[in-house]
Write an enzyme that holds these catalytic residues in place. Structure first.
Site, PDB file in Angstrom:
ATOM      1  N   CYS A 380       0.950 -45.954 -24.764  1.00 51.09           N
ATOM      2  CA  CYS A 380       1.998 -46.406 -23.906  1.00 51.09           C
ATOM      3  C   CYS A 380       2.156 -47.673 -24.210  1.00 51.09           C
ATOM      4  O   CYS A 380       1.154 -48.594 -24.744  1.00 51.09           O
ATOM      5  CB  CYS A 380       1.791 -46.331 -22.457  1.00 51.09           C
ATOM      6  SG  CYS A 380       1.498 -44.575 -21.983  1.00 51.09           S
ATOM      7  N   GLU A 414       3.789 -42.962 -30.200  1.00 53.01           N
ATOM      8  CA  GLU A 414       3.765 -41.749 -29.780  1.00 53.01           C
ATOM      9  C   GLU A 414       5.150 -41.229 -28.971  1.00 53.01           C
ATOM     10  O   GLU A 414       5.665 -41.958 -28.144  1.00 53.01           O
ATOM     11  CB  GLU A 414       2.844 -41.488 -28.447  1.00 53.01           C
ATOM     12  CG  GLU A 414       2.157 -40.237 -28.080  1.00 53.01           C
ATOM     13  CD  GLU A 414       0.888 -40.395 -26.923  1.00 53.01           C
ATOM     14  OE1 GLU A 414       1.549 -40.260 -26.087  1.00 53.01           O
ATOM     15  OE2 GLU A 414       0.072 -40.702 -27.598  1.00 53.01           O
TER      16      GLU A 414
END
Length: 524
Positions: A380, A414
Site C-alpha cells: 500500500c 501490488e
C-alpha cells in the site's frame, strides 16, 4: 432557480442509506461513475424525485448518458453491484439480501449538484484531488469532473507532462505482432538523432523468447497480494464513510472512505489522533492527557534516510504491532481498494516524515511484504491529503525503487492500483525511463544502444512496467523491419518541463539500509 439547463447536469446517483436528523431525512448517495470519495449525505432538495428509478429485474443500473465509454469506477465491484440490484428478486445473492433492510436503499436517482452548501469535497489544504473522477482502468478518458465544482482540477492534471490524450494509446493501435516482440529478454534498442536536433529515435530488436503477456499489461489484476480486497464481504456498511473528521497534529482530515475504527468512535464529530504514535482518542482532553505520557517524537523504528527535513523510518509490523495497526486504520480512510488485515507481522512499513522543532511529522508511507513471491516492492502507498500534489508521492515511489536497487532486485507495486496511485506510478515510470533514454550518448558515430533489460536493471522497474510505459507514451513504432522508439520534440520538451518542477529527489548517499534475508528467519 435550481432547475438544470439540461438533463446532464443532474448526475445519476444511488441511494445507499437514509437517516433522520431532527425530523429531516438525509440521504447517503454514491454518484454513479464517480469515485466513492465524492459520496455524501444530501438533503431531499438535492434529489430530483421525478426521475426516481427503482431496480428492475432485467435492466442494469443506468449509466450516465453524456460520457462515451464511461463505466463504473471499479469494474469488479460495480458490475456486481448493478447485478445485485436487478437479481435481487430472482435469486438474491448473499449481499443482495442485506440491501432491502433500509427503505429505498438501492434506488438510482438524478441529483442536483448545483447546490454549493453541501459540496462533497472538504476544502482542506491539498485535498483538491478528492473531487476527481476515477480512471480505473487507465484507458478511460478521464477529462471530466463533476459539474459546478470548477475550483477542483480534473484528474488529467495529474497525468505525466499534461499529455492526457496519451491515455487512449496505452496499447498501440497496430495489430498484435507489433506489441508482442517488445517482450524479449534482450531486445536491442538503438538511438540516433533525427534532422531535428531535439528528436531522437530508438530501435527495438525482437528477442528470442517473446511471451504472450509481454505487452506488460496483465489480462486481469493479480489478486494474490497481501492486502488485496476480494470484495466478497463488501456490504452497505463498508461502502459508507463512517468517520467525519480526524485531527492529526496541526491538520484536520476529512476521510474519503470507510475505515474499521471502533463503532463507538464513529458518532464523534472529530476523532483525535496522536500524530507520533497514531493512537486514536475520543476527545481533546484524552489527547492532551495522552500527550503528557507519550514520549514519541518520531515513528517507532530505525531512521534509514535523512536529507534536509525529509526522513524515512523503517517499522517492523511484528515488533511495532500497535503502531502498524494504527497506521493501517488511518491509511484505510484514504485507500478504498485494499482490505485491512490486522496481521501486520509479514510487513515492513516505511514512513516518510518532515522534521521541525516539534518532531518528525508523518507525510505518507508505503508498506512492503517481507517476502514477496511476485516481486512486489510496495503493498500500500499513500500520501496524506494535506501533503498531496507537492511531489511527495513520487518521492515515496522513488524511495521504494532505491530500496529495490540496494536489494539487487526489480520491483513492482501490488495490483490493483487506485486511480491516483496509477497516475503517480505512470508519471514516475515515464520520467525515469525518459531520463535514461535522453542521457544515452552515441559512441564513435554509432547510434547508442540499450536493451529493455538494461533499462530495468538501471531503474529496478520491472520489465513489464517498462514496456507498458513505452506503450503508454506511444513511443513504439515499426520502421524498416525494426521496432523503434521515437522521442518527439513534444515528449522531450514535456519531460524537461516536468523535471524542472521536480525539486524533491531521493539522494542514494543519504540512505543507510541493509536488507535482511527474511527467508532465513524462522519467524520474521
Amino acid at each position: 432557480g435550481r432547475e438544470p439547463k439540461n438533463e446532464d447536469e443532474w448526475p445519476l446517483a444511488e441511494i445507499l442509506s437514509v437517516k433522520d436528523i431532527s425530523g429531516k431525512n438525509l440521504y447517503y448517495v454514491h454518484y454513479i461513475d464517480f469515485n466513492k470519495r465524492l459520496d455524501e449525505w444530501v438533503t431531499p432538495d438535492r434529489l430530483d424525485i421525478k426521475k426516481l428509478q427503482f431496480p428492475k429485474k432485467e435492466a442494469k443500473t443506468p449509466m450516465k448518458n453524456g460520457l462515451p465509454g464511461s463505466r463504473p469506477s471499479s469494474p469488479e465491484r460495480d458490475v456486481k453491484k448493478s447485478l445485485d440490484l436487478h437479481v435481487q428478486s430472482a435469486s438474491a445473492p448473499s449481499r443482495g439480501k442485506t440491501l432491502p433492510t433500509l427503505k429505498r436503499k438501492a434506488e438510482s436517482v438524478s441529483l442536483a449538484t448545483q447546490v454549493t452548501t453541501a459540496t462533497p469535497v472538504p476544502s482542506l489544504p491539498g485535498s483538491a484531488e478528492a473531487s476527481q473522477a476515477s480512471v480505473y482502468p487507465a484507458m478511460r478518458d478521464s477529462s471530466f469532473s463533476i459539474k459546478s465544482r470548477d475550483e477542483h482540477e480534473p484528474l488529467t492534471s495529474l497525468t505525466t507532462n499534461g499529455t492526457s490524450s496519451i491515455q487512449r494509446h496505452l496499447i498501440p493501435p497496430q495489430p498484435g505482432r507489433k506489441r508482442k516482440s517488445c517482450g524479449g529478454t534482450d531486445e536491442m534498442v538503438k538511438m540516433f538523432q533525427n534532422n531535428s536536433p531535439r528528436c531522437s529515435t530508438v530501435y527495438l530488436l525482437p528477442g528470442e523468447d517473446s511471451q504472450d503477456s509481454s505487452d506488460g499489461i496483465p489480462s486481469a489484476p493479480r489478486m494474490t497480494g497481501s492486502l488485496v480486497s476480494d470484495r466478497s464481504h463488501d456490504d452497505i456498511v463498508t461502502r459508507m464513510k463512517n468517520i467525519d473528521c480526524i485531527e492529526l497534529g496541526r491538520h484536520r482530515l476529512k476521510p474519503w472512505y470507510f475505515s474499521p475504527y471502533p463503532q463507538e468512535l464513529t458518532s464523534l464529530p472529530i476523532l483525535y489522533l496522536c500524530e507520533f504514535c497514531l493512537k486514536y482518542l475520543k476527545s481533546l482532553k484524552c489527547l492532551q492527557r495522552h500527550l503528557t505520557k507519550c514520549n514519541l517524537r518520531h515513528p517507532p523504528g530505525n531512521e534509514i534516510y535523512r536529507k534536509g527535513t525529509i526522513s524515512f523510518f523503517e517499522i517492523d509490523g511484528r515488533k511495532n504491532k500497535a503502531y502498524s495497526q494504527n497506521l493501517c486504520l488511518l491509511a484505510k480512510c484514504f485507500l478504498d481498494h485494499k482490505t485491512l488485515y490486522y496481521d501486520t507481522d509479514p510487513f515492513l512499513f516505511y514512513v516518510m516524515t518532515e522534521y521541525d522543532s516539534k518532531g518528525f511529522h508523518i507525510v505518507g508511507y508505503f508498506s512492503k511484504e517481507k517476502e514477496s513471491t511476485e516481486d512486489y516492492n510496495v503493498a500500500c502507498i499513500l500520501t496524506l491529503p494535506p501533503y498531496q500534489r507537492r511531489g511527495y508521492g513520487k518521492l515515496l515511489i522513488e524511495f521504494s525503487y532505491e530500496l529495490s536497487k540496494v536489494e539487487g532486485k526489480t520491483g513492482t507495486p501490488e495490483k490493483p492500483l487506485s486511480d491516483l496511485g496509477l497516475l503517480s506510478y505512470r508519471s514516475y515510470w515515464s520520467q525515469t525511463i525518459l531520463e535514461i533514454l535522453m542521457d544515452l550518448k552515441s559512441e564513435n558515430g554509432e547510434r547508442p544502444q540499450i536493451t529493455i533489460n538494461e533499462i530495468s536493471e538501471i531503474t529496478s522497474v520491472k520489465k513489464e512496467d517498462v514496456i507498458s510505459t513505452l506503450q503508454y507514451l506511444n513511443l513504439i513504432n515499426y520502421y524498416k523491419g525494426q521496432y523503434i522508439l521515437t522521442l518527439s520534440e513534444d515528449i522531450v520538451e514535456g519531460h524537461e518541463r516536468a523535471m524542472e518542477k521536480r525539486h524533491l529527489r531521493i539522494d542514494p548517499k543519504c540512505l543507510h539500509f541493509t536488507p535482511k534475508d527474511w527467508s532465513k528467519r524462522g519467524k520474521w
